[in-house]
Design a protein around this motif. Structure first.
Motif, PDB file in Angstrom:
ATOM      1  N   ALA A  10       0.835  -1.204   0.000  1.00 13.78           N
ATOM      2  CA  ALA A  10       0.000   0.000   0.000  1.00 13.78           C
ATOM      3  C   ALA A  10       0.869   1.254   0.000  1.00 13.78           C
ATOM      4  O   ALA A  10       1.987   1.263   0.528  1.00 13.78           O
ATOM      5  N   ARG A  11       0.367   2.308  -0.596  1.00 19.88           N
ATOM      6  CA  ARG A  11       1.110   3.564  -0.617  1.00 19.88           C
ATOM      7  C   ARG A  11       1.010   4.224   0.741  1.00 19.88           C
ATOM      8  O   ARG A  11      -0.038   4.253   1.383  1.00 19.88           O
ATOM      9  N   GLY A  12       2.125   4.754   1.212  1.00 18.08           N
ATOM     10  CA  GLY A  12       2.160   5.412   2.508  1.00 18.08           C
ATOM     11  C   GLY A  12       1.544   6.792   2.446  1.00 18.08           C
ATOM     12  O   GLY A  12       1.202   7.316   1.379  1.00 18.08           O
ATOM     13  N   PRO A  13       1.386   7.416   3.595  1.00 15.77           N
ATOM     14  CA  PRO A  13       0.823   8.764   3.640  1.00 15.77           C
ATOM     15  C   PRO A  13       1.763   9.775   2.987  1.00 15.77           C
ATOM     16  O   PRO A  13       2.993   9.630   3.043  1.00 15.77           O
ATOM     17  N   GLY A  14       1.174  10.778   2.360  1.00 15.50           N
ATOM     18  CA  GLY A  14       1.982  11.830   1.753  1.00 15.50           C
ATOM     19  C   GLY A  14       2.573  12.746   2.815  1.00 15.50           C
ATOM     20  O   GLY A  14       2.167  12.736   3.982  1.00 15.50           O
ATOM     21  N   PRO A  15       3.530  13.585   2.423  1.00 15.42           N
ATOM     22  CA  PRO A  15       4.151  14.513   3.388  1.00 15.42           C
ATOM     23  C   PRO A  15       3.135  15.437   4.035  1.00 15.42           C
ATOM     24  O   PRO A  15       3.266  15.769   5.231  1.00 15.42           O
ATOM     25  N   TRP A  16       2.104  15.838   3.293  1.00  9.84           N
ATOM     26  CA  TRP A  16       1.120  16.754   3.876  1.00  9.84           C
ATOM     27  C   TRP A  16       0.381  16.098   5.034  1.00  9.84           C
ATOM     28  O   TRP A  16       0.085  16.759   6.045  1.00  9.84           O
ATOM     29  N   ALA A  17       0.092  14.788   4.897  1.00  9.76           N
ATOM     30  CA  ALA A  17      -0.620  14.095   5.976  1.00  9.76           C
ATOM     31  C   ALA A  17       0.252  13.985   7.216  1.00  9.76           C
ATOM     32  O   ALA A  17      -0.212  14.174   8.350  1.00  9.76           O
ATOM     33  N   LEU A  18       1.532  13.692   7.011  1.00  8.56           N
ATOM     34  CA  LEU A  18       2.426  13.581   8.153  1.00  8.56           C
ATOM     35  C   LEU A  18       2.599  14.929   8.851  1.00  8.56           C
ATOM     36  O   LEU A  18       2.559  15.020  10.085  1.00  8.56           O
ATOM     37  N   GLY A  63       2.077   6.466  16.251  1.00  8.87           N
ATOM     38  CA  GLY A  63       1.132   6.219  15.175  1.00  8.87           C
ATOM     39  C   GLY A  63       1.600   6.786  13.854  1.00  8.87           C
ATOM     40  O   GLY A  63       1.448   6.160  12.794  1.00  8.87           O
ATOM     41  N   THR A  64       2.188   7.985  13.898  1.00 12.00           N
ATOM     42  CA  THR A  64       2.681   8.609  12.658  1.00 12.00           C
ATOM     43  C   THR A  64       3.816   7.802  12.049  1.00 12.00           C
ATOM     44  O   THR A  64       3.851   7.555  10.832  1.00 12.00           O
ATOM     45  N   ILE A  65       4.762   7.390  12.903  1.00 15.12           N
ATOM     46  CA  ILE A  65       5.888   6.586  12.396  1.00 15.12           C
ATOM     47  C   ILE A  65       5.393   5.246  11.855  1.00 15.12           C
ATOM     48  O   ILE A  65       5.839   4.774  10.795  1.00 15.12           O
ATOM     49  N   ALA A  66       4.472   4.615  12.578  1.00 15.29           N
ATOM     50  CA  ALA A  66       3.944   3.333  12.108  1.00 15.29           C
ATOM     51  C   ALA A  66       3.191   3.493  10.794  1.00 15.29           C
ATOM     52  O   ALA A  66       3.279   2.633   9.904  1.00 15.29           O
ATOM     53  N   TRP A  67       2.429   4.572  10.653  1.00 14.31           N
ATOM     54  CA  TRP A  67       1.702   4.841   9.411  1.00 14.31           C
ATOM     55  C   TRP A  67       2.666   5.044   8.258  1.00 14.31           C
ATOM     56  O   TRP A  67       2.427   4.596   7.127  1.00 14.31           O
ATOM     57  N   TRP A  68       3.768   5.721   8.522  1.00 10.62           N
ATOM     58  CA  TRP A  68       4.761   5.997   7.497  1.00 10.62           C
ATOM     59  C   TRP A  68       5.542   4.733   7.118  1.00 10.62           C
ATOM     60  O   TRP A  68       5.745   4.439   5.938  1.00 10.62           O
ATOM     61  N   ARG A  69       5.973   3.959   8.150  1.00 14.98           N
ATOM     62  CA  ARG A  69       6.793   2.786   7.882  1.00 14.98           C
ATOM     63  C   ARG A  69       5.972   1.575   7.455  1.00 14.98           C
ATOM     64  O   ARG A  69       6.464   0.708   6.743  1.00 14.98           O
ATOM     65  N   ARG A  70       4.720   1.499   7.925  1.00 18.49           N
ATOM     66  CA  ARG A  70       3.891   0.323   7.648  1.00 18.49           C
ATOM     67  C   ARG A  70       2.533   0.764   7.119  1.00 18.49           C
ATOM     68  O   ARG A  70       1.523   0.666   7.811  1.00 18.49           O
ATOM     69  N   PRO A  71       2.494   1.265   5.899  1.00 18.46           N
ATOM     70  CA  PRO A  71       1.216   1.760   5.364  1.00 18.46           C
ATOM     71  C   PRO A  71       0.168   0.662   5.200  1.00 18.46           C
ATOM     72  O   PRO A  71      -1.033   0.953   5.153  1.00 18.46           O
ATOM     73  N   ASP A  72       0.596  -0.610   5.109  1.00 18.05           N
ATOM     74  CA  ASP A  72      -0.373  -1.700   4.992  1.00 18.05           C
ATOM     75  C   ASP A  72      -1.135  -1.933   6.294  1.00 18.05           C
ATOM     76  O   ASP A  72      -2.227  -2.501   6.287  1.00 18.05           O
ATOM     77  N   SER A  73      -0.559  -1.529   7.403  1.00 12.97           N
ATOM     78  CA  SER A  73      -1.152  -1.794   8.703  1.00 12.97           C
ATOM     79  C   SER A  73      -2.114  -0.672   9.095  1.00 12.97           C
ATOM     80  O   SER A  73      -1.856   0.508   8.839  1.00 12.97           O
ATOM     81  N   ARG A  74      -3.212  -1.057   9.741  1.00 13.23           N
ATOM     82  CA  ARG A  74      -4.165  -0.075  10.244  1.00 13.23           C
ATOM     83  C   ARG A  74      -3.784   0.431  11.630  1.00 13.23           C
ATOM     84  O   ARG A  74      -4.454   1.313  12.174  1.00 13.23           O
ATOM     85  N   LEU A  75      -2.727  -0.138  12.198  1.00 16.76           N
ATOM     86  CA  LEU A  75      -2.399   0.205  13.575  1.00 16.76           C
ATOM     87  C   LEU A  75      -1.962   1.656  13.706  1.00 16.76           C
ATOM     88  O   LEU A  75      -2.325   2.329  14.679  1.00 16.76           O
ATOM     89  N   GLY A  76      -1.179   2.159  12.744  1.00 14.72           N
ATOM     90  CA  GLY A  76      -0.720   3.544  12.820  1.00 14.72           C
ATOM     91  C   GLY A  76      -1.872   4.536  12.859  1.00 14.72           C
ATOM     92  O   GLY A  76      -1.963   5.364  13.791  1.00 14.72           O
ATOM     93  N   PRO A  77      -2.793   4.521  11.868  1.00 13.19           N
ATOM     94  CA  PRO A  77      -3.942   5.432  11.931  1.00 13.19           C
ATOM     95  C   PRO A  77      -4.778   5.239  13.190  1.00 13.19           C
ATOM     96  O   PRO A  77      -5.305   6.213  13.740  1.00 13.19           O
TER      97      PRO A  77
END
Length: 578
Positions: A10-18, A63-77
């Motif tokens: 899955a594509r990770g979050p864009g810079p604006w989201a972070l 959560g932000t780091i997890a979202w960035w490093r693991r975009p497939d996982s729902r845990l970060g969001p």
């Protein structure tokens, strides 16, 4: 995880989201501190604000780091959402009615979200009906019962108050706190249900994280019980609970760091496999993945099954056991499966790197496992052939004993009777025929004993060996100390070792004396045959000793021969036994 071809990441979050998350997190920090210091209802507002942000900021960062490093996982969001909802509960410190009402309505929602986060680790998906039921009940308790007691006037300042029923509202609050405490403790039990049993292994960061999750849930349950019982030390309990809740995202960050460090070990793994090709790859791969629970399964296409390093058939476990599987394919066919802790499932880069570094070595290991599996099958086939031959010899021995021998005995008796009733030359010829029948009967009995010794089945190894020693061509010193009967396969194999050895001594050794010793230890039977003949025996020359070695090895034993020329022969056979 799906086996076979890997899905596109899955594509990770864009810079604006972070950056939006970072700015919003900083805003919650400033607002919560301002509200705490501006209000006059909090005890030690500075400490309250510190502990509050000790929870919200780590959840937002992790959560932000997890979202960035693991975009497939729902845990970060999910962790980001938990941090922001926790931040919104600070609005109940405000003197503005609208903000106070929103903050009060969300008061227990973070507890349900903490439960959700912990039970959804590591993928962000709650797996299993019990866990799903606990999470749903947590949200219902935190939202529905909270709204019910607010509507009934638990807090008259709330804009959501419709009626003034303080006693009923207080009773609902009691039910709410009891229910939430039970759910939190149930969640703790579910966390530890899948921990490995005593002696098992698991990734250390995962163990630390699960322990931290359990501590946080227990501390939060104690806080609700303290509020329900009106403990005077409730503020101290609150501080401890908040401190425990803040430890969870810190432990999660340590887990991410451990996975990051593991990727740097892949280069060392490649160098190690190149310099020292390992027979068993499990240990170096487990070190590279930082997962001591790693297991390898090799696909054997000719058997249509997975096998372990020793060639034994195994079955891959699934997500319900807290495990994940990565299958490595080559030319569209599976080669090897890596079964690892489920917390590594989202470390796609690490798993790809380990699979690529070990690909060639894994193929070599698969071929070795296939060879071991073939060897086990060959050993099983040889044992079955020996057993089948043994049963066939028993059948022939019984047929000879019950058929041909009985007829010859009857014929001998009949000839004796005829000789007694006849005279002259006829009587002499009948007696001569009777003697020939007796010789044939003795030879037939010798053949029957060679096919299968009935004395062995009826009386055991010691008596059967005494019979062999008595009939041997040279004097034999016999010692049998086995302490009772052995299994039939071992007794038969040991008997034929001694029988063949004494026959060879008579034919080839030119010996004057021989000795036979049979001893038994806890798990081994040893048969030793020694003579003082000319020596020179060799298992590679002739079929007798080679066939004897095959018979010994077919029951899991080992045959050794020492036969220097001119110095006699010592034969030793070891058999495993229970």
């Amino acid at each position: 995880m799906a086996r076979g071809a890997l899905a596109e990441p899955a594509r990770g979050p864009g810079p604006w989201a972070l950056w939006t998350t970072v700015v919003a997190g900083f805003g919650t920090l400033v607002v919560s501190v301002a509200l705490a210091l501006a209000g006059d209802e909090l005890v030690r507002p500075g400490l309250q604000a510190l502990l509050f942000n000790w929870i919200t900021i780590p959840y937002l960062i992790s959560g932000t780091i997890a979202w960035w490093r693991r975009p497939d996982s729902r845990l970060g969001p999910l962790m980001i959402a938990t941090g922001f909802v926790m931040a919104l509960t600070a609005l109940q410190w405000s003197t503005v009615p609208a903000l106070l009402s929103i903050g009060h309505l969300l008061d227990l929602v973070p507890a349900a979200m903490f439960l959700h986060v912990f039970l959804a680790y590591p993928t962000g998906r709650v797996v299993g009906r019990p866990r799903q039921l606990v999470v749903v009940c947590g949200y219902v308790t935190a939202v529905v019962l909270q709204l019910a007691k607010i509507v009934l006037g638990i807090n008259p300042e709330s804009l959501f108050t419709v009626a003034t029923r303080p006693l009923l509202a207080a009773r609902i609050e009691q039910v709410q706190l009891i229910t939430m405490s039970v759910l939190l403790l149930t969640g703790t039990v579910l966390l530890f249900v899948r921990r490995p049993a005593a002696g098992g292994t698991r990734r250390r960061p995962v163990t630390l994280l699960v322990d931290t999750f359990g501590l946080a849930l227990i501390a939060l349950a104690v806080l609700f019980i303290a509020g329900l019982r009106g403990w005077p030390q409730i503020e101290t309990v609150r501080h401890i609970a908040f401190a425990a809740l803040g430890l969870a995202p810190v432990a999660f960050l340590l887990g991410l760091l451990d996975a990051r460090l593991a990727r740097t070990d892949v280069g060392a793994l490649l160098m190690e496999l190149r310099a020292h090709p390992a027979d068993d790859l499990r240990e170096p791969l487990a070190r590279a993945l930082h997962d001591p629970s790693l297991t390898l399964a090799y696909w054997l296409p000719q058997y249509g099954t997975w096998a372990d390093h020793e060639g034994r058939a195994i079955t891959l476990r699934g997500a319900e056991d807290g495990r994940a599987t990565r299958v490595i394919n080559r030319d569209g066919e599976p080669i090897i499966a890596l079964e690892f802790d489920r917390s590594l499932e989202d470390e796609r880069e690490l798993l790809d790197a380990v699979a690529a570094a070990a690909g060639i070595a894994l193929e070599n290991n698969r071929l070795q496992v296939e060879l071991r599996a073939r060897l086990q099958e060959l050993q099983g086939s040889r044992a079955r052939v020996i057993d089948a031959g043994q049963k066939e010899r028993q059948r022939l021995e019984r047929n000879l004993h019950d058929g041909a021998q009985q007829r010859l005995v009857a014929l001998s008796l009949e000839l004796g009777l005829l000789a007694g009733s006849s005279g002259g030359e006829t009587s002499e010829r009948l007696l001569q025929a009777k003697r020939e029948v007796s010789v044939s009967l003795d030879e037939l009995r010798d053949v029957a004993r060679g096919i299968h010794p009935a004395v062995l089945t009826g009386h055991g190894l010691a008596v059967a060996l005494e019979s062999l020693a008595a009939q041997a061509a040279v004097p034999v010193e016999l010692e049998v100390a086995v302490g009772g009967r052995l299994t039939e396969r071992i007794e038969v194999a040991a008997y034929y070792v001694v029988s063949e050895s004494l026959t060879n001594i008579a034919k080839h050794a030119h010996a004057t004396v021989a000795s036979v010793h049979v001893t038994r230890s806890a798990d081994t039977v040893v048969v030793e045959v020694v003579d003082d003949g000319v020596g020179g025996a060799d298992t590679e020359r002739g079929t007798g000793l080679r066939g004897l070695a095959d018979r010994v090895e077919a029951v899991g034993g080992r045959l050794r021969i020492w036969s220097p020329a001119g110095d006699g022969t010592r034969l030793e056979a070891e058999f495993p036994c229970e």
